[in-house]
Design a protein around this motif. Structure first.
Motif, PDB file in Angstrom:
ATOM      1  N   VAL A  85      62.595  11.757  31.366  1.00  8.73           N
ATOM      2  CA  VAL A  85      62.552  13.234  32.050  1.00  8.73           C
ATOM      3  C   VAL A  85      63.884  13.445  32.297  1.00  8.73           C
ATOM      4  O   VAL A  85      64.170  14.542  32.750  1.00  8.73           O
ATOM      5  N   ILE A  86      64.757  12.753  32.080  1.00  8.86           N
ATOM      6  CA  ILE A  86      66.065  13.122  32.417  1.00  8.86           C
ATOM      7  C   ILE A  86      67.020  13.321  31.096  1.00  8.86           C
ATOM      8  O   ILE A  86      66.932  12.435  30.211  1.00  8.86           O
ATOM      9  N   ASP A  87      67.752  14.081  31.033  1.00  8.80           N
ATOM     10  CA  ASP A  87      68.578  14.649  29.919  1.00  8.80           C
ATOM     11  C   ASP A  87      69.723  14.000  30.086  1.00  8.80           C
ATOM     12  O   ASP A  87      70.660  13.979  30.848  1.00  8.80           O
ATOM     13  N   TYR A  88      70.035  12.732  29.039  1.00 13.88           N
ATOM     14  CA  TYR A  88      71.195  12.028  29.165  1.00 13.88           C
ATOM     15  C   TYR A  88      72.347  12.640  28.248  1.00 13.88           C
ATOM     16  O   TYR A  88      73.152  11.977  27.620  1.00 13.88           O
ATOM     17  N   SER A  89      72.242  13.882  28.095  1.00 14.75           N
ATOM     18  CA  SER A  89      73.408  14.299  27.107  1.00 14.75           C
ATOM     19  C   SER A  89      74.629  14.461  27.518  1.00 14.75           C
ATOM     20  O   SER A  89      75.637  14.730  26.657  1.00 14.75           O
ATOM     21  N   PHE A  90      74.879  14.148  28.739  1.00 16.72           N
ATOM     22  CA  PHE A  90      76.269  14.009  29.557  1.00 16.72           C
ATOM     23  C   PHE A  90      76.804  13.055  29.155  1.00 16.72           C
ATOM     24  O   PHE A  90      78.178  12.723  29.168  1.00 16.72           O
ATOM     25  N   TRP A  96      82.074  10.695  29.890  1.00 12.09           N
ATOM     26  CA  TRP A  96      80.817  11.089  30.436  1.00 12.09           C
ATOM     27  C   TRP A  96      81.146  12.531  30.825  1.00 12.09           C
ATOM     28  O   TRP A  96      82.327  12.646  31.668  1.00 12.09           O
ATOM     29  N   ASP A  97      80.616  13.478  31.069  1.00  9.89           N
ATOM     30  CA  ASP A  97      80.579  14.731  31.562  1.00  9.89           C
ATOM     31  C   ASP A  97      80.436  14.797  32.974  1.00  9.89           C
ATOM     32  O   ASP A  97      78.974  14.761  33.447  1.00  9.89           O
ATOM     33  N   LEU A  98      81.329  14.546  33.987  1.00 14.43           N
ATOM     34  CA  LEU A  98      81.125  14.197  35.261  1.00 14.43           C
ATOM     35  C   LEU A  98      80.118  15.247  35.986  1.00 14.43           C
ATOM     36  O   LEU A  98      79.083  15.074  36.540  1.00 14.43           O
ATOM     37  N   PRO A  99      80.155  16.790  36.175  1.00  9.84           N
ATOM     38  CA  PRO A  99      79.411  17.334  36.638  1.00  9.84           C
ATOM     39  C   PRO A  99      78.131  17.424  36.239  1.00  9.84           C
ATOM     40  O   PRO A  99      77.170  17.447  36.946  1.00  9.84           O
ATOM     41  N   SER A 104      72.388  15.770  37.010  1.00  8.18           N
ATOM     42  CA  SER A 104      71.261  15.114  35.831  1.00  8.18           C
ATOM     43  C   SER A 104      70.152  14.980  36.611  1.00  8.18           C
ATOM     44  O   SER A 104      69.066  14.976  35.681  1.00  8.18           O
ATOM     45  N   GLY A 105      69.998  14.687  37.625  1.00  9.00           N
ATOM     46  CA  GLY A 105      68.646  14.066  38.281  1.00  9.00           C
ATOM     47  C   GLY A 105      68.431  12.749  38.642  1.00  9.00           C
ATOM     48  O   GLY A 105      67.743  12.332  39.041  1.00  9.00           O
ATOM     49  N   ILE A 106      69.585  12.206  38.109  1.00 11.45           N
ATOM     50  CA  ILE A 106      69.780  10.506  38.284  1.00 11.45           C
ATOM     51  C   ILE A 106      70.445  10.396  39.718  1.00 11.45           C
ATOM     52  O   ILE A 106      71.000  10.996  40.359  1.00 11.45           O
ATOM     53  N   GLU A 114      72.288   7.478  49.260  1.00  5.26           N
ATOM     54  CA  GLU A 114      72.094   8.417  48.129  1.00  5.26           C
ATOM     55  C   GLU A 114      72.969   9.653  48.508  1.00  5.26           C
ATOM     56  O   GLU A 114      72.953  10.058  49.465  1.00  5.26           O
ATOM     57  N   ILE A 115      73.583  10.141  47.409  1.00  4.44           N
ATOM     58  CA  ILE A 115      74.141  11.534  47.652  1.00  4.44           C
ATOM     59  C   ILE A 115      72.907  12.833  47.675  1.00  4.44           C
ATOM     60  O   ILE A 115      72.379  12.836  46.807  1.00  4.44           O
ATOM     61  N   ALA A 116      72.936  13.469  48.667  1.00  2.00           N
ATOM     62  CA  ALA A 116      72.016  14.678  48.993  1.00  2.00           C
ATOM     63  C   ALA A 116      72.240  15.649  47.801  1.00  2.00           C
ATOM     64  O   ALA A 116      73.403  15.720  47.211  1.00  2.00           O
ATOM     65  N   PRO A 117      71.254  16.628  47.470  1.00  2.00           N
ATOM     66  CA  PRO A 117      71.569  17.663  46.361  1.00  2.00           C
ATOM     67  C   PRO A 117      72.491  18.530  46.928  1.00  2.00           C
ATOM     68  O   PRO A 117      73.169  19.072  46.131  1.00  2.00           O
ATOM     69  N   LYS A 118      72.555  18.759  48.148  1.00  2.73           N
ATOM     70  CA  LYS A 118      73.755  19.709  48.644  1.00  2.73           C
ATOM     71  C   LYS A 118      74.979  19.237  48.631  1.00  2.73           C
ATOM     72  O   LYS A 118      76.012  19.961  48.435  1.00  2.73           O
ATOM     73  N   ASP A 119      75.093  18.158  48.763  1.00  6.53           N
ATOM     74  CA  ASP A 119      76.422  17.207  48.484  1.00  6.53           C
ATOM     75  C   ASP A 119      76.989  17.250  47.081  1.00  6.53           C
ATOM     76  O   ASP A 119      78.053  17.334  46.748  1.00  6.53           O
TER      77      ASP A 119
END
Length: 141
Positions: A85-90, A96-99, A104-106, A114-119
């Motif tokens: 389900v995760i796109d590993y194209s980064f 690796w494309d950092l942003p 990516s959902g990882i 864990e780093i929160a989505p807002k962070d």
């Protein structure tokens, strides 16, 4: 699929696992493993992914589409797993494309937290602004 049965068996034996041990690891029975190894039956796609995950090889290798056990990209830190389900194209070779990785959902962590989505969004913004300032500084030179 003669290659599949051979590769399941050789991967299992190289790890010194019995058919029963492998069966437990992927949630099936010794009889099913035996049938796969003797080419009497084939695993379904989800089972192929489970086998690749437990053997830490690519599904292409198991299926005989590649002679290289490692996936096309290799995670030297062991933090990526097979997650369709995760796109590993980064991941592009060794870069690796950092942003894109951050978004990516990882699950990403810092010191076990864990780093929160807002962070993640804030980190991405900081990276983008920093890169823009670097470009501006280079234009001024």
């Amino acid at each position: 699929m003669l290659v599949l049965g051979e590769r399941i068996k050789s991967s299992r034996i190289s790890r010194e696992w019995t058919q029963e041990e492998l069966a437990k690891k992927i949630g099936t029975t010794k009889h099913v493993i035996s049938n796969w190894e003797r080419d009497k039956a084939n695993p379904d796609p989800a089972q192929i992914v489970a086998l690749a995950d437990v053997f830490e090889v690519s599904t292409d290798y198991l299926l005989g589409l590649s002679n290289f056990p490692q996936p096309h990209f290799w995670d030297p830190f062991g933090q990526l797993s097979i997650m369709p389900v995760i796109d590993y194209s980064f991941v592009q070779g060794m870069a690796w494309d950092l942003p894109r990785l951050i978004n990516s959902g990882i699950t990403l962590t810092v010191n076990g937290t864990e780093i929160a989505p807002k962070d993640k969004k804030l980190i991405t913004t900081i990276i983008e602004l920093t890169l823009e300032r670097i470009k501006e500084a280079q234009r001024e030179i």
